[in-house]
Write an enzyme that holds these catalytic residues in place. Structure first.
Site, PDB file in Angstrom:
ATOM      1  N   HIS A  95      33.917 -18.855   0.237  1.00 52.36           N
ATOM      2  CA  HIS A  95      34.788 -17.871   0.878  1.00 52.36           C
ATOM      3  C   HIS A  95      34.135 -16.942   1.892  1.00 52.36           C
ATOM      4  O   HIS A  95      34.834 -16.246   2.612  1.00 52.36           O
ATOM      5  CB  HIS A  95      35.470 -17.013  -0.197  1.00 52.36           C
ATOM      6  CG  HIS A  95      36.271 -17.807  -1.168  1.00 52.36           C
ATOM      7  ND1 HIS A  95      37.395 -18.533  -0.793  1.00 52.36           N
ATOM      8  CD2 HIS A  95      36.104 -18.026  -2.492  1.00 52.36           C
ATOM      9  CE1 HIS A  95      37.883 -19.144  -1.856  1.00 52.36           C
ATOM     10  NE2 HIS A  95      37.117 -18.860  -2.897  1.00 52.36           N
ATOM     11  N   HIS A 155      35.863 -14.956  -7.824  1.00 50.75           N
ATOM     12  CA  HIS A 155      37.069 -15.754  -7.581  1.00 50.75           C
ATOM     13  C   HIS A 155      37.977 -14.981  -6.634  1.00 50.75           C
ATOM     14  O   HIS A 155      38.127 -13.769  -6.753  1.00 50.75           O
ATOM     15  CB  HIS A 155      37.804 -16.032  -8.897  1.00 50.75           C
ATOM     16  CG  HIS A 155      39.112 -16.728  -8.716  1.00 50.75           C
ATOM     17  ND1 HIS A 155      39.204 -18.064  -8.370  1.00 50.75           N
ATOM     18  CD2 HIS A 155      40.382 -16.278  -8.805  1.00 50.75           C
ATOM     19  CE1 HIS A 155      40.487 -18.392  -8.263  1.00 50.75           C
ATOM     20  NE2 HIS A 155      41.216 -17.329  -8.521  1.00 50.75           N
TER      21      HIS A 155
END
Length: 151
Positions: free
Chosen positions: A37, A140
Site C-alpha cells: 500500500h 491492514h
C-alpha cells in the site's frame, strides 16, 4: 523430570527459534502493508492505468493470481504510522481512522486478466483512510473510504 545434556540444548534452541520466528512474523505484517500500500513519492507513469499495471506487477500482486483490488497511499511512512497513535481516531478493536486525508490510487483488475497478464483500471482520490494497527503500526488497509474504479 529435568532435561539434561543434548535434550536441554535442543529444547532451548527450539524455544529461541520459536521466539525469533514470532518476532519476525509480527514485523512482516507491517512490511507487507508497506509493500502492498505504500508508494511515496508516487511512482511516475504515463497515466494512471499504466501506473496500476506497473505497481501491481512490481509489488508481486500478480504472480499467482491477479489481485482484484489494491490501493496505494502516496504519503510519507511517518504519516501512515501516526494513524495508529496521535494521527488517528480509534474506531473499534484495532481500527483507526486517519485525521487527515491522503492522496491514493486504487487499482481494480480488468475482466479476462490472468497471472502474468494482469491489467488494471485506476481511480485516484484524496480521502481519509481506515487501518488496522498492531504494535503501533498499520498492518491492514480497510476499503471504507477508498475511491472505487468502476468500468
Amino acid at each position: 523430570m529435568a532435561l539434561r545434556g543434548p535434550h536441554c540444548l535442543l529444547f532451548l534452541t527450539l524455544v529461541l527459534l520459536a521466539a525469533s520466528l514470532a518476532q519476525l512474523s509480527e514485523g512482516a505484517s507491517y512490511r507487507q502493508f508497506v509493500t502492498q500500500h505504500f508508494d511515496s513519492p508516487k511512482t511516475s507513469a504515463a497515466n494512471d492505468r499504466l501506473y496500476c499495471n506497473r505497481m501491481m506487477q512490481s509489488r508481486g500482486l500478480t504472480h499467482v493470481f491477479c489481485k482484484r483490488r489494491n490501493t496505494f497511499i502516496h504519503a510519507p511512512a511517518g504519516q501512515l504510522q501516526a494513524i495508529c497513535s496521535h494521527g488517528g481516531t480509534h474506531v473499534s478493536l484495532n481500527l483507526y481512522d486517519s485525521l487527515e486525508s491522503f492522496n491514493v490510487t486504487t487499482c481494480r483488475v480488468l475482466p479476462h486478466s490472468r497471472p502474468g497478464h494482469c491489467r488494471y483500471r485506476a481511480a485516484i482520490g484524496n480521502t481519509k483512510i481506515r487501518v488496522a494497527c498492531a504494535k503501533g503500526l498499520p498492518v491492514h488497509l480497510q476499503p471504507t473510504y477508498l475511491p472505487q474504479p468502476w468500468p
